[in-house]
Structure formats: structure tokens, C-alpha cells
Design an enzyme around this catalytic site. Sequence first.
Site, short mmCIF file in Angstrom:
data_model
loop_
_atom_site.label_atom_id
_atom_site.label_comp_id
_atom_site.label_asym_id
_atom_site.label_seq_id
_atom_site.Cartn_x
_atom_site.Cartn_y
_atom_site.Cartn_z
N MET A 99 77.51 13.90 43.43
CA MET A 99 77.06 12.59 42.96
C MET A 99 76.32 11.97 44.14
O MET A 99 76.91 11.75 45.21
CB MET A 99 78.24 11.70 42.56
CG MET A 99 79.01 12.17 41.35
SD MET A 99 80.29 10.98 40.85
CE MET A 99 79.31 9.79 39.91
N SER A 100 75.04 11.71 43.95
CA SER A 100 74.27 11.12 45.04
C SER A 100 74.89 9.81 45.48
O SER A 100 75.59 9.13 44.73
CB SER A 100 72.83 10.89 44.59
OG SER A 100 72.17 12.11 44.33
N ALA A 101 74.62 9.44 46.73
CA ALA A 101 75.14 8.20 47.28
C ALA A 101 74.73 7.02 46.41
O ALA A 101 73.61 6.98 45.89
CB ALA A 101 74.62 8.01 48.70
#
Length: 383
Positions: A99-101
Site C-alpha cells: 500500500m503506497s504511503a
Amino acid sequence: MTAVDDTTTPSTAEAWRLRLDAEMAGTGQWPERSPWIRPAVAALPRDRFAPGRLWNWDGHAWQPVDRGTAPERWLELLYGHPSRPAVTQIAGNLPSSSMSAPAVVVDMLDSLLLEPGQRVLELGTGTAWNAALLAHRAGPGRVTSVEVDPGLATAGASRLREAGLDVRVQEGDGGSGFPADAPFDRVIATYAVERIPWPWIDRTAPGGRLVAPWGRLGHVALTVADDHRSATGWLQGLAQFMPDRTAPRAPAHSFTDIRRSAPSAPEQRTVRDPAELQDWDLLFHLRVALPDIRVETAVDEDGVSAWIHDGVSSWAALSSTPDGVFVHQGGPRRLADEVGAARDEWTELGRPEVYDYGMTVTPLDQWVWCGNADTGPRWHTPA
């Protein structure tokens, strides 16, 4: 969707959400031109789309962190810092999905300039959190998401249904497995590519917008020309993304392996300061001018030292000592000299930031430019 474990109380999860929201507000990371994003994130919190197992690097290996047994640590991996991604999948002892930042997701959504009712193609469903946010803005039935991993596609579709969102999830390769109902008003990729595939632009309507991570640093936002023969736009920000797992890659050798196989030329003293190689704007210029090199730095009591290699056959090391900085390099290329020349070029350009660069893509070519798309210096992207 993984069921919420009873050991993680809603009040605890809500506390983490509010903490991250406040931190992003305090650091100006909620974009003013896209006010819809902040309430969308609140309505569709990150923990509703994360799998029950995340992964944490302990300095030696990736260790599982399960929601059922370590709920606070699990939440911390999701919400602990705006710029930290959460690793959701490991393959071959390396992260294969994440999950991207939060700050990166928000930044890319802001770059997309999405309006209600627009048709959106997402490349890389992952956990489906990004698709959910897109659907919150675009509306029911307006978002199609493509995912190459069958397990991720199935789980993502389930999470979206449980959230009450009408999103089409299609299993396929984002580089070739496109839905038949193109063109789309907006296209967004969630994984990095070294070159922007022309088919992505071909599936974007004239005047439409494409946002995609480019290489190891940053993402680009391109607007498709009215004649559909090109797309151009500015680089948007610095972040690192998972690479396209379907793209062919030549084997990349480590610095140690390359140094072992390529003896060093005679040692040289240099006046260049390796500390400059910790400047993100310079590193981005090196990514543009020398796209195949890798740079690592470290600090000790003598200062900053740097290790550079091309993944194939050449290496260089800049070592800080009490007597000054010394250069060792080996292989057919003199990478310390190449990096020095690129650094001088960057200085002559006025030390531009990442936001001073843009990209133009055509069916047969693409290049990065600085300052002005028509008159600025340009660097062609290798095929």
C-alpha cells in the site's frame, strides 16, 4: 476482505486515523486544489483495505505482523508516518506489493485532477484502496482497475464490494490487458515503469490525463494532445514505487559483485564532496541523465562516502578519509567521472528541483526536459 479482528477496537483504529490526518494537515500534505481527497480518505480508511498480514523489515529479514496478534503494530505500519508504505506481499524474500504511503497516494490523486463522472482506468489494483478513493470521486461504474496478480484481483474486488463501491476489477497485465471500452478520461498507474507505455496514452482520451510513477523516483502527470499524437506534462514529486513485475529485466549485479570482477584503476584524490550525492534534486537529475546507475551513500566519522555502479560491469567509490576524498573506479566506464559531469550539468542549469522537469511522450520516442518543453535541454529515455 479480511475480517476486522475484535482485538483491534474501532476507537484504537480511529485514533491512528486521526493522528495521521492531523500530521498531514500540520505539514500541509492535504492538497488545497483537491479538497475532496481528505474526506474520501476519512470515509474509506486505509485499514479497511489492508490485508490481515503486513510485513516489517527488522534489519535482517522481513517479518510478518498480523492484525490478530499484534493489532497496534499492524496499525502503526499502516498509519505511523505519511511517507511510509505498508508492505503487503513478499515473494522471494523481497516486497512484491504494498500500500503506497498515504502522502504519495494523496499526491498522485491530486495530480490526476479527477472530476465526478469521468471514466478512470487504474493499472494495478493492489489492495484496492486507491480504486476505492477513485470511485468515491468519479462515481458508481466509472472506475475500471486492472491487476496482474489473480489473488490480489479477487481480494481487491471483494473489498470494494464490501465497501459498497461499484468498481470493475479485471485480471490482466496492465501493459497489454486493457479493457475494451477505452478511451478513458483519466488513467493512473500504481507501479513504476522505466518508460511510459504508449498504449497507456492511446487508451486516454484527447485532453485526458495520465499519472504514472516513472522509474525509481517520482511520478509524472501527462496531458494527451488534442491530436492524440503526443502527451506532455511535469514531474510531480519524489517517491519510490514497486516496479512493473511483468517487464523484462536484465540481471542486475550488486556493487560487490561488479567490484570483484572489475579491478580498480589507480586511486585518485578528488575535490568533489560525496555529501552532494545525498541531495534529492541532484539524485533526480542523475536519474534523468544517467538512468542506469545506482548511488548509495553512508556516513561515518570521516564524512560521507558513496558507492556507484551500473548493475552490469562498472563501479566507483568515493571514500571520505581524514586526508581527503579518494576515488576508486573500475570497469569499462568511469562512473565517478560521469557522475561528476552530470553534477556539473545540473549546477550549470541552476540546480533545478524535480518540479522543474517535464516529460514528452510520442509513439516512437520519449524524453525528459528541463524548464521548457520546446526550448529546454532534453534527455531521451532509453528503450
